[in-house]
Design a protein around this motif. Structure first.
Motif, short mmCIF file in Angstrom:
data_model
loop_
_atom_site.label_atom_id
_atom_site.label_comp_id
_atom_site.label_asym_id
_atom_site.label_seq_id
_atom_site.Cartn_x
_atom_site.Cartn_y
_atom_site.Cartn_z
N LEU A 142 0.80 -1.23 0.00
CA LEU A 142 0.00 0.00 0.00
C LEU A 142 0.83 1.28 0.00
N ARG A 143 2.11 1.18 0.31
CA ARG A 143 2.94 2.39 0.36
C ARG A 143 2.98 3.17 -0.95
N PRO A 144 2.92 2.51 -2.13
CA PRO A 144 2.90 3.28 -3.38
C PRO A 144 1.71 4.25 -3.52
N LEU A 145 0.71 4.14 -2.67
CA LEU A 145 -0.41 5.07 -2.73
C LEU A 145 0.00 6.47 -2.28
N GLY A 146 1.18 6.59 -1.66
CA GLY A 146 1.71 7.90 -1.31
C GLY A 146 1.15 8.53 -0.05
N VAL A 147 0.57 7.72 0.80
CA VAL A 147 0.07 8.23 2.09
C VAL A 147 0.72 7.44 3.21
N GLU A 148 0.53 7.91 4.42
CA GLU A 148 1.08 7.20 5.58
C GLU A 148 0.33 5.88 5.76
N VAL A 149 1.08 4.80 5.96
CA VAL A 149 0.50 3.47 6.16
C VAL A 149 1.07 2.90 7.45
N GLU A 150 0.18 2.46 8.33
CA GLU A 150 0.59 1.82 9.59
C GLU A 150 -0.03 0.44 9.67
N GLY A 151 0.73 -0.51 10.20
CA GLY A 151 0.22 -1.86 10.41
C GLY A 151 0.10 -2.16 11.89
N TRP A 152 -1.01 -2.78 12.26
CA TRP A 152 -1.29 -3.10 13.66
C TRP A 152 -1.73 -4.56 13.78
N TYR A 153 -1.27 -5.20 14.87
CA TYR A 153 -1.63 -6.57 15.19
C TYR A 153 -2.59 -6.54 16.38
N TYR A 154 -3.78 -7.09 16.19
CA TYR A 154 -4.80 -7.11 17.23
C TYR A 154 -4.79 -8.48 17.89
N ASP A 155 -4.44 -8.50 19.17
CA ASP A 155 -4.46 -9.73 19.97
C ASP A 155 -5.86 -9.85 20.56
N ILE A 156 -6.67 -10.74 19.98
CA ILE A 156 -8.07 -10.84 20.42
C ILE A 156 -8.20 -11.46 21.81
N ASP A 157 -7.18 -12.17 22.29
CA ASP A 157 -7.22 -12.72 23.64
C ASP A 157 -6.95 -11.65 24.70
N GLU A 158 -5.98 -10.83 24.41
CA GLU A 158 -5.55 -9.80 25.37
C GLU A 158 -6.24 -8.45 25.16
N VAL A 159 -7.03 -8.34 24.09
CA VAL A 159 -7.67 -7.07 23.68
C VAL A 159 -6.60 -5.97 23.67
N ARG A 160 -5.61 -6.19 22.79
CA ARG A 160 -4.45 -5.30 22.74
C ARG A 160 -4.05 -5.09 21.28
N LEU A 161 -3.68 -3.85 20.96
CA LEU A 161 -3.13 -3.52 19.65
C LEU A 161 -1.63 -3.31 19.76
N GLU A 162 -0.89 -3.87 18.81
CA GLU A 162 0.57 -3.72 18.79
C GLU A 162 0.95 -3.23 17.38
#
Length: 165
Positions: A142-162
């Motif tokens: 998605l980076r070629p779209l020329g905007v800021e891109v962030e990736g996040w991992y959602y731990d559904i057991d811990e209800v936590r975003l990393e």
């Protein structure tokens, strides 16, 4: 940022009232101006709007099994950038992703296989590692779209975003 409401949800705080939703429906009936775009897995446990208490019109959301960037996904997000003016895209992958697990077992759906198999390869077959690598691959695509891109991992057991990229 579009994910700021997640910490409130993780603490069991905050609500989105029907009255607020109705007001947003009326306010956005003529035009949408989302604050961000989100690529998320279509897993029923991973609803970006609910997990962040985002109202109608706040997020342009694209969901596909495994949060994989296919041509249709890319074109949809390109629309969000070029037509709607979105300047930030979040990729949200998650723990216990069924599409990634199928890839680890060698059974990906054909249209998703290329990216998922690459994620498994990068992670040397480790399921959690493959989930995270898959998010990274989506960010790269998605980076070629020329905007800021962030990736996040959602731990559904811990209800936590990393944040992973």
């Amino acid at each position: 940022m579009c994910l700021e409401g997640f910490s409130r949800v993780a603490r069991g705080e905050g609500t989105l009232e029907g009255r607020e939703i109705l007001e947003a429906i009326k306010r956005t009936a003529e035009r949408q101006v989302p604050r961000c775009a989100v690529l998320a897995c279509s897993d029923s446990r991973v609803s970006p709007e609910l997990l962040t208490l985002s109202n109608i019109g706040e997020m342009f959301v694209v969901r596909v099994a495994g949060n994989v960037v296919t041509d249709v996904v890319y074109d949809s997000l390109q629309f969000a950038v070029s037509v709607l003016g979105v300047r930030k895209i979040y990729v949200i992958g998650h723990k216990k992703c069924g599409a990634v697990m199928l890839a680890v077992q060698g059974g990906s759906p054909p249209s998703l296989a290329s990216q998922l198999e690459e994620a498994v390869k990068r992670a040397r077959g480790d399921p959690r590692g493959a989930e995270i690598e898959n998010i990274r691959i989506s960010c790269e695509k998605l980076r070629p779209l020329g905007v800021e891109v962030e990736g996040w991992y959602y731990d559904i057991d811990e209800v936590r975003l990393e944040r992973v990229c």
